[in-house]
Design an enzyme around this catalytic site. Structure first.
Site: not given
Ligand code: PBG
Ligand code: ZN
Length: 329
Positions: A198, A251
């Site tokens: 991620k 992601k």
């Molecule tokens: C929580 C999380 C996030 C997303 C999914 N779970 C936000 C982040 O990490 O700031 C992002 C999903 C999206 O942008 O559609 N940590």
């Molecule tokens: Zn988070």
């Protein structure tokens, strides 16, 4: 016409006839690929449009259950839930409260619908008053202290009836901690889908509106990955697999097709990709301006992610795609 001896290939032979085109297509989207993200908040009869994500809403539990029925009736097999709590605090305590918003939502869905897979996002940032993904010491996010809370959160989701948990926090060792906590409670059959690679991405902007989870100060660079790295992504994924992840996720998706491909080819694991809020928002916005054909680009973006190697995707287009499949196949 072809009067020298050079025999060029006639690729177009298979492109004139639409039936043949359909027969030779290597990558095709299926409803089984889709996981639909949903946002749940307190209240009744709530269906708040998210400004930066046309077609996406914040739901209260009653409208969420209705939405889940629609999702299931469209043939989408799975949803992933994100919670917007009643109150936020330093420790994000509603994240692991048995009567927290997500826990209540899971119970309500499971009471009404028995053939929809309910996955939950496991992180602290939606529940902490400072909007960070873990507990703080000053401005530092503490790793090992956060693991304890994430484990409690995951267990509480499964207690409520969640079919799968998806840790998105990027703390080190969280998959191991959550696996152990689940196993200790006898939940050895519950799979973990880890947000394994991620990235610290600008594409999450609209999500933070939807989940009301923007950090109050600083950013997420001390735990999410640097955008330039792919070898590190493989080390992250390998660690999550070793710790017990059943499905690994990359992601964002569209800008990271190389990472998806490499992860799939290296580990041969069920691989998910998250087409995130910013990817969705850009396609929607350009489509609404008639700058691109939204439907074509939706299909093209998801086909590319699958062609790269993803077995499934989390996408805000899941309902639109399911309707398209019904209309066109
Ligand atoms: C929580 C999380 C996030 C997303 C999914 N779970 C936000 C982040 O990490 O700031 C992002 C999903 C999206 O942008 O559609 N940590
Ligand atoms: Zn988070």
């Amino acid at each position: 016409m072809n009067n020298d001896n050079y025999n060029f290939k006639r690729f177009r032979r298979l492109r004139y006839n639409p039936i043949i085109r359909d027969m030779i297509r290597e990558t095709e989207l299926s409803k089984n690929d889709f996981i639909y993200p949903l946002f749940v908040m307190p209240g009744k009869k709530v269906k708040n449009p998210v400004k930066s994500m046309p077609g996406v809403f914040q739901f209260s539990i009653d409208t969420l259950v209705a939405e889940c029925k629609e999702v299931r009736d469209l043939g989408i097999p799975a949803v992933i839930l994100f919670g917007i709590p009643e109150k936020k605090d330093e420790q994000g305590s509603e994240a692991y409260d048995p009567d927290g918003i997500v826990q209540k939502a899971i119970r309500a869905i499971k009471k009404e619908i028995n053939d929809l897979l309910v996955i939950t996002d496991v992180c602290m940032c939606e529940y902490t008053s400072h909007g960070h993904c873990g507990v703080l010491d000053g401005e530092e996010i503490l790793n090992d202290e956060t693991l304890i809370l994430l484990s409690k959160e995951a267990v509480s989701h499964v207690d409520a009836g969640a079919d799968m948990v998806a840790p998105s926090d990027m703390m080190d060792g969280r998959v191991h901690a959550i696996r152990q906590a689940l196993d200790d409670k006898g939940y050895y059959k519950t799979p973990i889908m880890s947000y394994a690679a991620k990235y610290s991405s600008g594409y999450y902007g609209p999500f933070r509106d939807a989940a009301e989870s923007a950090p109050a100060f600083g950013d997420r660079r001390s735990h999410q990955m640097d955008i330039g790295n792919i070898e590190e992504a493989l080390r992250e994924v390998e660690a999550d697999i070793d710790e017990g992840a059943d499905i690994v996720m990359v992601k964002p998706a569209g800008p990271y097709l190389d990472v998806i491909r490499e992860v799939k080819q290296t580990f041969n694991m069920p691989t998910a990709a998250y087409q995130v809020s910013g990817e969705y928002a850009m396609i929607k916005a350009a489509g609404q301006n008639d700058w691109i054909d939204e439907e074509r680009v939706m299909i093209e973006s998801l086909t590319a992610i699958k062609r790269a190697g993803a077995d499934m995707f989390l996408t805000y287009f899941a309902k639109d795609m399911a309707r398209w499949i019904d209309k066109n196949r």
